[in-house]
Design an enzyme around this catalytic site. Structure first.
Site, PDB file in Angstrom:
ATOM      1  N   LYS A 159       0.825  -1.200   0.000  1.00 58.24           N
ATOM      2  CA  LYS A 159       0.000   0.000   0.000  1.00 58.24           C
ATOM      3  C   LYS A 159       0.865   1.259   0.000  1.00 58.24           C
ATOM      4  CE  LYS A 159      -2.083  -1.219   3.755  1.00 58.24           C
ATOM      5  NZ  LYS A 159      -2.998  -1.338   4.908  1.00 58.24           N
ATOM      6  N   THR A 182      -8.818   9.773   8.613  1.00 53.84           N
ATOM      7  CA  THR A 182      -8.411   8.559   7.896  1.00 53.84           C
ATOM      8  C   THR A 182      -8.368   7.335   8.801  1.00 53.84           C
ATOM      9  OG1 THR A 182      -6.075   9.067   8.334  1.00 53.84           O
ATOM     10  CG2 THR A 182      -7.014   9.894   6.259  1.00 53.84           C
ATOM     11  N   GLY A 202      -8.838   4.020  10.440  1.00 52.30           N
ATOM     12  CA  GLY A 202      -9.476   2.770  10.043  1.00 52.30           C
ATOM     13  C   GLY A 202      -9.351   2.413   8.579  1.00 52.30           C
ATOM     14  N   THR A 203      -8.575   3.174   7.800  1.00 52.42           N
ATOM     15  CA  THR A 203      -8.505   2.876   6.368  1.00 52.42           C
ATOM     16  C   THR A 203      -7.873   1.508   6.094  1.00 52.42           C
ATOM     17  OG1 THR A 203      -6.458   4.170   6.255  1.00 52.42           O
ATOM     18  CG2 THR A 203      -8.484   5.260   5.576  1.00 52.42           C
ATOM     19  N   GLY A 204      -6.806   1.164   6.824  1.00 53.34           N
ATOM     20  CA  GLY A 204      -6.158  -0.124   6.593  1.00 53.34           C
ATOM     21  C   GLY A 204      -7.051  -1.296   6.953  1.00 53.34           C
ATOM     22  N   CYS A 205      -7.714  -1.189   8.099  1.00 54.45           N
ATOM     23  CA  CYS A 205      -8.659  -2.231   8.512  1.00 54.45           C
ATOM     24  C   CYS A 205      -9.765  -2.392   7.475  1.00 54.45           C
ATOM     25  CB  CYS A 205      -9.293  -1.872   9.860  1.00 54.45           C
ATOM     26  SG  CYS A 205      -8.142  -1.556  11.202  1.00 54.45           S
TER      27      CYS A 205
END
Length: 270
Positions: free
Chosen positions: A179, A212, A214-217
């Site tokens: 990412k 932003t 929680g974007t990865g989760c």
């Protein structure tokens, strides 16, 4: 008499975020958006809000195993994803159950280093994740700093991201998604997808917002949901990226710090 509707199911194995922006709360909202029934195995309870984390209580590995087995023996698991696993004991327990249950759609979000570069787990846990969990992963989603740690090289260019994807793929996952959210300049928002043969550069316009959390989760949960629905690996990834981008465009005005993205953004529009 109404007949119950058959739906796909997905399991999140992650920590609880009391502020509701990340962790299992974000994962379950993401599953629901995709019309997938979400189940969970909690690895830790955190006391946190948009300003930060004030306490973490880790769940015993045996309790994590019990939660996974309770779901698997009754509801079933069409796809699973992992988030923050905290220590070697939990990582080993999760890997053991994924192997024993024959989970063939497993998305691993290797939560080792924060997007800002802060180390989150110790060396023993990193080793367990590399040696036990990554070889079972259908797809792994490291951020820039996690990819650097796993691949053993600094990431500054697109070529660096591509080389990191190749190196991480040698650790055993079927697909690697490096990412680019923490990459500099034009590379922000650019991800590299590699399945051992096909190397794809996935780019969507980056969204300027401080909210932003929680974007990865959310991305890993959306990929898992799409896999549970039967999508192919590249399509599942592309659609998940589109979902996260839309959610970033509709952040929630809650709290005084880094707020969450809008997982249910269609409901926010009049």
């Amino acid at each position: 008499m109404e007949h119950p509707r058959k739906v796909a199911t997905a399991l999140t194995i992650a920590g609880s975020d009391s502020g509701g922006g990340a962790g299992i709360q974000a994962d379950l909202r993401t599953f629901a958006f995709h019309r997938v029934h979400g189940t969970s195995a909690l690895t830790a309870l955190t006391a946190q809000n948009t300003l930060g984390v004030t306490r973490v209580d880790v769940v015993p590995a045996e309790a994590v195993t019990a939660q996974i087995d309770a779901v698997a023996t009754d509801i079933g698991i069409d796809a699973a994803k992992t988030g923050m696993l905290f220590n070697r004991e939990i990582i080993s327990a999760v890997a053991s159950r994924m192997r024993a249950l024959g989970i063939t759609r497993l998305v691993v979000d290797p939560v080792m280093v924060s997007r800002a570069g802060s180390r989150l787990i110790d060396d023993e846990a990193v080793a367990a994740l590399r040696e036990q969990l990554l070889p079972l992963a259908t797809l792994v989603t490291p951020n820039r700093h996690e990819a650097q740690l796993l691949a053993g090289l600094e990431l500054h260019t697109l070529a660096d991201m591509q080389e990191a994807a190749r190196r991480i793929h040698r650790l055993g996952p079927k697909v690697v998604l490096v990412k680019g959210g923490a990459m500099p300049g034009d590379l922000r928002g650019t991800d590299v997808w590699f399945d051992g043969e096909r190397l794809e550069t996935l780019h969507l316009a980056s969204v300027e917002t401080p909210n932003t959390h929680g974007t990865g989760c959310t991305l890993s949960a959306a990929i898992a949901a799409n896999l549970a629905l039967g999508q192919g690996l590249l399509d599942a990834t592309r659609h998940a990226k589109e979902y996260v981008t839309q959610a970033l465009r509709h952040p929630l005005a809650v709290g005084r710090g880094n707020g969450p993205i809008g997982h249910f953004f269609p409901l926010l529009e009049d």
